[in-house]
Design a protein around this motif. Structure first.
Motif, PDB file in Angstrom:
ATOM      1  N   ALA A  77       5.943 -16.871 -29.537  1.00  0.00           N
ATOM      2  CA  ALA A  77       7.667 -15.706 -29.103  1.00  0.00           C
ATOM      3  C   ALA A  77       8.229 -17.003 -28.566  1.00  0.00           C
ATOM      4  O   ALA A  77       7.923 -17.981 -28.218  1.00  0.00           O
ATOM      5  CB  ALA A  77       6.995 -15.544 -27.937  1.00  0.00           C
ATOM      6  N   PRO A  78       9.658 -16.415 -28.130  1.00  0.00           N
ATOM      7  CA  PRO A  78      10.794 -17.666 -27.640  1.00  0.00           C
ATOM      8  C   PRO A  78      10.660 -17.490 -25.871  1.00  0.00           C
ATOM      9  O   PRO A  78      11.445 -18.722 -25.613  1.00  0.00           O
ATOM     10  CB  PRO A  78      11.989 -17.370 -28.001  1.00  0.00           C
ATOM     11  N   HIS A  79       9.902 -16.698 -25.619  1.00  0.00           N
ATOM     12  CA  HIS A  79       9.694 -16.814 -23.878  1.00  0.00           C
ATOM     13  C   HIS A  79       8.400 -17.550 -23.959  1.00  0.00           C
ATOM     14  O   HIS A  79       7.873 -18.515 -24.225  1.00  0.00           O
ATOM     15  CB  HIS A  79       9.190 -15.568 -23.294  1.00  0.00           C
ATOM     16  N   SER A  80       8.392 -18.095 -22.034  1.00  0.00           N
ATOM     17  CA  SER A  80       7.500 -19.194 -21.723  1.00  0.00           C
ATOM     18  C   SER A  80       6.634 -18.560 -20.868  1.00  0.00           C
ATOM     19  O   SER A  80       7.592 -17.186 -20.153  1.00  0.00           O
ATOM     20  CB  SER A  80       8.652 -20.274 -20.827  1.00  0.00           C
ATOM     21  N   PHE A  81       5.415 -18.325 -21.482  1.00  0.00           N
ATOM     22  CA  PHE A  81       3.847 -18.082 -20.626  1.00  0.00           C
ATOM     23  C   PHE A  81       3.532 -18.858 -19.637  1.00  0.00           C
ATOM     24  O   PHE A  81       2.269 -19.859 -19.901  1.00  0.00           O
ATOM     25  CB  PHE A  81       3.455 -17.421 -21.858  1.00  0.00           C
ATOM     26  N   ASP A  82       2.990 -17.818 -18.679  1.00  0.00           N
ATOM     27  CA  ASP A  82       2.690 -18.921 -17.356  1.00  0.00           C
ATOM     28  C   ASP A  82       1.558 -18.089 -17.078  1.00  0.00           C
ATOM     29  O   ASP A  82       1.416 -17.089 -16.076  1.00  0.00           O
ATOM     30  CB  ASP A  82       3.366 -19.732 -16.710  1.00  0.00           C
ATOM     31  N   TRP A  83      -0.282 -18.578 -17.190  1.00  0.00           N
ATOM     32  CA  TRP A  83      -1.158 -17.627 -16.558  1.00  0.00           C
ATOM     33  C   TRP A  83      -1.595 -17.744 -15.189  1.00  0.00           C
ATOM     34  O   TRP A  83      -1.796 -19.008 -14.366  1.00  0.00           O
ATOM     35  CB  TRP A  83      -2.583 -18.154 -17.173  1.00  0.00           C
ATOM     36  N   GLN A  84      -1.356 -17.121 -14.191  1.00  0.00           N
ATOM     37  CA  GLN A  84      -1.710 -17.596 -12.691  1.00  0.00           C
ATOM     38  C   GLN A  84      -3.105 -16.455 -12.695  1.00  0.00           C
ATOM     39  O   GLN A  84      -2.487 -15.579 -11.904  1.00  0.00           O
ATOM     40  CB  GLN A  84      -1.123 -17.505 -11.636  1.00  0.00           C
ATOM     41  N   GLY A  85      -4.482 -17.072 -12.538  1.00  0.00           N
ATOM     42  CA  GLY A  85      -5.736 -15.721 -13.055  1.00  0.00           C
ATOM     43  C   GLY A  85      -5.329 -14.729 -14.074  1.00  0.00           C
ATOM     44  O   GLY A  85      -5.038 -14.748 -14.829  1.00  0.00           O
ATOM     45  N   ASN A  86      -5.772 -13.346 -13.380  1.00  0.00           N
ATOM     46  CA  ASN A  86      -4.772 -12.053 -13.411  1.00  0.00           C
ATOM     47  C   ASN A  86      -3.471 -11.804 -14.570  1.00  0.00           C
ATOM     48  O   ASN A  86      -2.639 -10.514 -14.955  1.00  0.00           O
ATOM     49  CB  ASN A  86      -6.212 -10.928 -13.566  1.00  0.00           C
ATOM     50  N   ILE A  87      -2.602 -12.736 -13.929  1.00  0.00           N
ATOM     51  CA  ILE A  87      -1.598 -12.204 -13.747  1.00  0.00           C
ATOM     52  C   ILE A  87      -1.113 -13.434 -14.581  1.00  0.00           C
ATOM     53  O   ILE A  87      -0.465 -13.987 -14.316  1.00  0.00           O
ATOM     54  CB  ILE A  87      -0.425 -12.234 -12.342  1.00  0.00           C
ATOM     55  N   LEU A  88       0.326 -13.011 -15.810  1.00  0.00           N
ATOM     56  CA  LEU A  88       1.088 -13.190 -17.169  1.00  0.00           C
ATOM     57  C   LEU A  88       2.394 -13.680 -16.425  1.00  0.00           C
ATOM     58  O   LEU A  88       3.265 -12.488 -16.000  1.00  0.00           O
ATOM     59  CB  LEU A  88       1.105 -12.755 -18.382  1.00  0.00           C
ATOM     60  N   HIS A  89       3.235 -14.711 -15.925  1.00  0.00           N
ATOM     61  CA  HIS A  89       4.688 -14.895 -15.808  1.00  0.00           C
ATOM     62  C   HIS A  89       4.956 -15.258 -16.930  1.00  0.00           C
ATOM     63  O   HIS A  89       4.702 -16.158 -17.329  1.00  0.00           O
ATOM     64  CB  HIS A  89       4.740 -15.679 -14.787  1.00  0.00           C
ATOM     65  N   VAL A  90       6.111 -14.194 -17.429  1.00  0.00           N
ATOM     66  CA  VAL A  90       7.003 -14.603 -18.327  1.00  0.00           C
ATOM     67  C   VAL A  90       8.633 -14.959 -18.061  1.00  0.00           C
ATOM     68  O   VAL A  90       9.625 -14.305 -17.556  1.00  0.00           O
ATOM     69  CB  VAL A  90       6.995 -13.168 -19.404  1.00  0.00           C
ATOM     70  N   GLN A  91       8.903 -16.054 -18.586  1.00  0.00           N
ATOM     71  CA  GLN A  91      10.237 -16.511 -18.459  1.00  0.00           C
ATOM     72  C   GLN A  91      11.435 -16.672 -19.188  1.00  0.00           C
ATOM     73  O   GLN A  91      10.660 -17.062 -20.319  1.00  0.00           O
ATOM     74  CB  GLN A  91      10.246 -17.567 -17.818  1.00  0.00           C
TER      75      GLN A  91
END
Length: 627
Positions: free
Chosen positions: A480-494
């Motif tokens: 995927a061309p997006h950035s993904f970052d996990w913080q616990g159960n929450i996925l941050h998509v940028q």
């Protein structure tokens, strides 16, 4: 349908089609073309006309003789010659569909097994060649595409003991005989044997080996040889039909598991080229060493664990097929498919009427229309309480039927509530946009678990491996061309550009397949002496010719209760002498309220099939109790 298109092309054109041709044909079918339309289009092409003789009413024998020799590499047998000559003389068959008709006839029960083996082998050669082209290993070449197909000779695949006798003599045709003999082959369908007249389910899909697990070729010190290795990882789940493959120099070499061990790596079933292959297992990891005298490169590798053979549906016995009779001035026939209460989404029923296969699919709530290859709806078939009734103004024949019923054993992903998916917002302190997905409950993760997000119409999936989530990739293995970052159960998509997360899902915890199970109802009262029999076979076993893996028999007196019968079955299921290998394979559970019992496989990864549970009284009637 893809394999059916390659099959008819290999037979009609004598070669594997190009990727462009295959895509064009698939588009035609999607636009309303039928398989029969395409068969005619291919046969009337200039390329095909060079392979088959021109049809002439006054010389049908020469037409059939040429068709048999081109497709099957042999003279026709007199029985088949008489049958097809009669059908052509009476205009029952369009000569332009003759190739498709002969293919289906060869694969029918009345066909010759060597004919079927030859056309299947040629189709397989075409499929394998096209797969190498599509993978980018080789460029398409029409001459080579023809060579791989026509290079498969009858003597390569035929069993001499199964060759037809009483062959047609072109120099002395003799008496045409009676084409209406009972032994004449039945009119076949316009379908590939894999698709008709029986429903089918997908086989196991291959897993591509990570390029990091394929080493570069290195020279062997002190020897004039080169070696490369491929780490296939854990192969403990390999079963009969599992496959490993490596692609070297545009050629794919495949090894198949026979249920006990891996066979040799070879291309086209026998050629290992100039390479030596050896598998070695160490600490649960299996590595392949490839050795050759000249330098080479392993371009790709795949493993397919689990059976690569499509499971067979259950044929409906002739005793459950009622041929048409005249009722109220119309012809009516019927097929008893049995109890369909266990139907799941995607299950199918098929009935073959007058040489055409009609299939109805279950959408999870109701059975759909009966269609011929998904196109023509047959409104003369009505399904009620497991019985399909066929009504027509003209006489017809029901030449076969099959059912594919049962719940999928694989777990489904759990959708994420839309309330847990935020809209993308422009970031105040940084460039770009960001959104989040709260997957919740990711505490008990296991290897192979997955989470997925659908962003602007494209689904991206990440797998849990080695204690961490991997990259999010699409169906074409693109990251995927997006950035993904996990913080616990929450996925941050940028992302630098605005985007929308349309959906998300997770498949976590124990995702292993559920064990096979079947439930049997014992409705009604026992008012006379009964003998109940239940047999269990291997999933793809022949229930007519092969011995059952387990057989349970219960005798019930007229004064016995349903509870008595279920208690007796519980004892039978637990008794090892009732099993072929004298090893108990199933657990037993009852549902007293429903007058039913369930048997469940002890081994999770093994599937079975159960014949209908039959209670036979001492009179000439039978009470069928179906799973």
């Amino acid at each position: 349908m893809r394999d059916s298109l390659i099959d008819i092309a290999a037979a009609t054109l004598g070669r594997s089609p190009s990727p462009g041709e295959l895509a064009a044909w698939q588009s035609q079918l999607e636009a309303g073309f039928t398989y029969q339309d395409l068969a005619i289009e291919l046969y009337t092409s200039e390329e095909a006309q060079e392979r088959f003789p021109v049809f002439e009413d006054e010389d049908i024998d020469s037409f059939l003789l040429g068709a048999y020799q081109t497709l099957f590499g042999r003279l026709p047998d007199n029985e088949g010659m008489n049958y097809w000559r009669d059908r052509l003389e009476n205009d029952d068959i369009d000569p332009e569909t003759m190739v498709a008709v002969l293919l289906a006839g060869a694969r029918a029960e009345t066909g010759n097994v060597n004919d079927a083996s030859l056309i299947d082998a040629r189709a397989d050669a075409a499929i394998q060649y096209l797969a190498q082209v599509e993978a980018g290993d080789i460029e398409y070449d029409a001459t080579q595409a023809a060579s791989v197909v026509q290079g498969v000779a009858r003597e390569d695949v035929a069993n001499p003991d199964r060759e037809p006798d009483d062959l047609y003599d072109p120099e002395d045709p003799g008496d045409p005989g009676d084409p209406g003999d009972p032994g004449a082959p039945a009119q076949p369908t316009f379908e590939h044997a894999e698709n008709s007249p029986r429903p089918s389910m997908p086989a196991a899909e291959p897993d591509e080996i990570d390029p990091e697990d394929i080493s570069e070729t290195q020279a062997v010190e002190g020897a004039a040889q080169y070696v490369a290795t491929v780490n296939f990882g854990d192969l403990q789940d390999a079963t009969d039909g599992s496959m490993l493959s490596v692609t070297i120099g545009g050629v794919t070499y495949i090894a198949t598991h026979d249920g006990e061990t891996w066979g040799d790596f070879a291309a086209d079933g026998s050629d290992s080229g100039d390479f030596t292959f050896s598998l070695d297992e160490d600490n649960g990891e299996t590595a392949l060493a490839v050795v050759a005298e000249e330098n080479f490169s392993v371009a790709a590798a795949e493993k397919t664990l689990g059976s690569t053979v499509e499971p067979d549906p259950v044929d409906i016995g002739e005793e459950n097929i009622e041929q048409p009779s005249v009722i109220d001035g119309t012809y009516q026939g019927a097929v008893d498919f049995g109890d369909l209460s266990g139907a799941a989404e995607g299950n199918q029923l098929t009935v073959n009427i007058g040489g055409v296969a009609y299939t109805a699919s279950y959408d999870g709530e109701a059975w759909g229309d009966w269609t011929d290859d998904g196109e023509t709806v047959n409104e003369a078939i009505a399904l009620e309480n497991g019985v399909a009734t066929i009504t027509s103004d003209q006489d017809f024949e029901i030449s076969g039927a099959a059912r594919l019923i049962g719940e999928s054993t694989s777990p489904e992903p759990q959708p994420i509530d839309a309330a847990n998916i935020s809209e993308a917002e422009e970031q105040a302190m940084a460039e770009g946009y960001a959104a989040t997905v709260d997957f919740g409950g990711l505490d008990e993760l296991e290897t192979g678990n997955t989470v997925s997000v659908v962003i602007d119409g494209i689904s991206f999936t990440a797998s849990y491996e080695d204690g961490a989530w991997g990259d999010f990739i699409d169906d074409n293995a693109h990251v995927a061309p997006h950035s993904f970052d996990w913080q616990g159960n929450i996925l941050h998509v940028q992302s630098d550009d605005d985007f929308t997360i349309e959906a998300a899902a997770k498949l976590v915890g124990d995702t292993s397949a559920q064990p096979w199970a079947a439930t049997f109802e014992l409705g009604g009262e026992i008012d006379e002496d009964y003998l109940y029999t239940l047999s269990i076979f291997a999933e793809n076993g022949d229930t007519e010719d092969e011995a059952a893996l387990a057989t349970f028999t219960v005798e019930a007196d007229a004064d016995a209760s349903i509870d008595d019968v279920m208690a007796a079955f519980a004892a039978q299921v637990a008794y090892e002498d009732n099993y072929t290998e004298e090893e108990v394979l199933f657990d037993f559970a009852t549902d007293a309220e429903a007058d039913a019992f369930t048997i469940t496989a002890i081994q999770d990864a093994v599937d079975y099939q159960a014949v209908p549970l039959v209670g036979m009284p001492e009179v000439d009637t039978a009470q069928d109790l179906v799973a």
